[in-house]
Design a protein around this motif. Structure first.
Motif, PDB file in Angstrom:
ATOM      1  N   VAL A  64       0.986  -1.172   0.003  1.00 58.39           N
ATOM      2  CA  VAL A  64      -0.106   0.060   0.031  1.00 58.39           C
ATOM      3  C   VAL A  64       0.961   1.144  -0.059  1.00 58.39           C
ATOM      4  O   VAL A  64       0.652   2.151  -0.954  1.00 58.39           O
ATOM      5  N   ARG A  65       2.023   1.381   0.732  1.00 57.08           N
ATOM      6  CA  ARG A  65       2.730   2.373   0.979  1.00 57.08           C
ATOM      7  C   ARG A  65       3.638   2.694  -0.194  1.00 57.08           C
ATOM      8  O   ARG A  65       3.879   3.879  -0.499  1.00 57.08           O
ATOM      9  N   GLU A  66       3.867   1.449  -0.998  1.00 58.43           N
ATOM     10  CA  GLU A  66       4.827   1.826  -2.194  1.00 58.43           C
ATOM     11  C   GLU A  66       4.176   1.753  -3.621  1.00 58.43           C
ATOM     12  O   GLU A  66       4.630   1.684  -4.327  1.00 58.43           O
ATOM     13  N   ASN A  67       2.726   1.375  -3.236  1.00 61.18           N
ATOM     14  CA  ASN A  67       2.000   1.415  -4.457  1.00 61.18           C
ATOM     15  C   ASN A  67       2.202   0.243  -5.556  1.00 61.18           C
ATOM     16  O   ASN A  67       2.365   0.614  -6.652  1.00 61.18           O
ATOM     17  N   LYS A  68       2.565  -0.989  -4.989  1.00 62.94           N
ATOM     18  CA  LYS A  68       2.935  -2.174  -5.758  1.00 62.94           C
ATOM     19  C   LYS A  68       2.093  -3.146  -5.694  1.00 62.94           C
ATOM     20  O   LYS A  68       1.152  -3.152  -4.767  1.00 62.94           O
ATOM     21  N   ILE A  69       2.063  -3.926  -6.522  1.00 61.89           N
ATOM     22  CA  ILE A  69       1.194  -5.231  -6.700  1.00 61.89           C
ATOM     23  C   ILE A  69       1.634  -6.114  -5.578  1.00 61.89           C
ATOM     24  O   ILE A  69       2.987  -6.411  -5.244  1.00 61.89           O
ATOM     25  N   LEU A  70       0.760  -6.583  -4.693  1.00 64.34           N
ATOM     26  CA  LEU A  70       1.045  -7.756  -3.842  1.00 64.34           C
ATOM     27  C   LEU A  70       0.899  -9.062  -4.161  1.00 64.34           C
ATOM     28  O   LEU A  70      -0.110  -9.378  -4.926  1.00 64.34           O
TER      29      LEU A  70
END
Length: 186
Positions: free
Chosen positions: A51-57
């Motif tokens: 969420v913080r880095e705006n990446k796919i989990l």
């Protein structure tokens, strides 16, 4: 008699040295000189980081008794291209549903059984499963892909996940499983 003993010693020496060198050569062939590893996070840490880095989990759902899960760790997750792509473009979580622990999801404390139900909703679950959560800051549906995948197939899946993320809000799902060849376990 001395010649026989010498021959046996030479044979044993060669045999032992070949066993010693095999894992090193195998790892070098697959991983290369750097010997990197994938950075795995707990679910709580990984979700927050994505969420913080705006990446796919990417959630790897595996169990310790699952043979195809072990193959993913033995072959796929040590491939240099897979390691580099996952560490650079995704946040990776290892989740074993057999381990009962607490997780935080949307401010609620839940157990492993509730998390697995949330992640899969009504989809059938098989192990191992690679689950892509394109926008972990939302409750958007995810894309799940079950079964062992060899490194080239897994890299295609990762590329497809990165390409489809901007369009995932439109309800487009990642259907790589429909046309990928069935991998055979080594």
């Amino acid at each position: 008699r001395t010649a026989q003993f010498t021959l046996i010693l030479v044979f044993m020496s060669l045999l032992l040295s070949s066993f010693r060198d095999c894992p090193t050569r195998f790892a070098q062939d697959i991983v290369g000189e750097e010997r990197d590893t994938i950075t795995w996070y707990s679910f709580n840490e990984g979700h927050a980081k994505a969420v913080r880095e705006n990446k796919i989990l990417v959630v790897n759902i595996s169990t310790t008794h699952c043979y195809p899960c072990k193959l993913m760790f033995k072959y796929t997750y040590i491939h240099k291209g897979v390691i580099d792509t996952l560490n650079k473009c995704f946040v990776c979580v290892y989740f074993n549903p057999d381990i009962d622990t607490s997780y935080m999801l949307n401010g609620n404390k839940i157990g492993s059984k509730e998390l697995i139900k949330y992640l899969f909703v009504d989809d059938p679950v098989g192990y191992p499963t690679t689950l892509f959560w394109f926008h972990p800051e939302t409750e958007e549906k995810h894309s799940a892909h079950s079964g062992y995948m060899e490194p080239p197939t897994y890299l295609k899946l990762l590329a497809a996940a990165r390409a489809i993320r901007p369009f995932s809000y439109l309800g487009i799902s990642l259907k790589l499983d429909e046309y990928r060849p069935t991998d055979t376990a080594p």
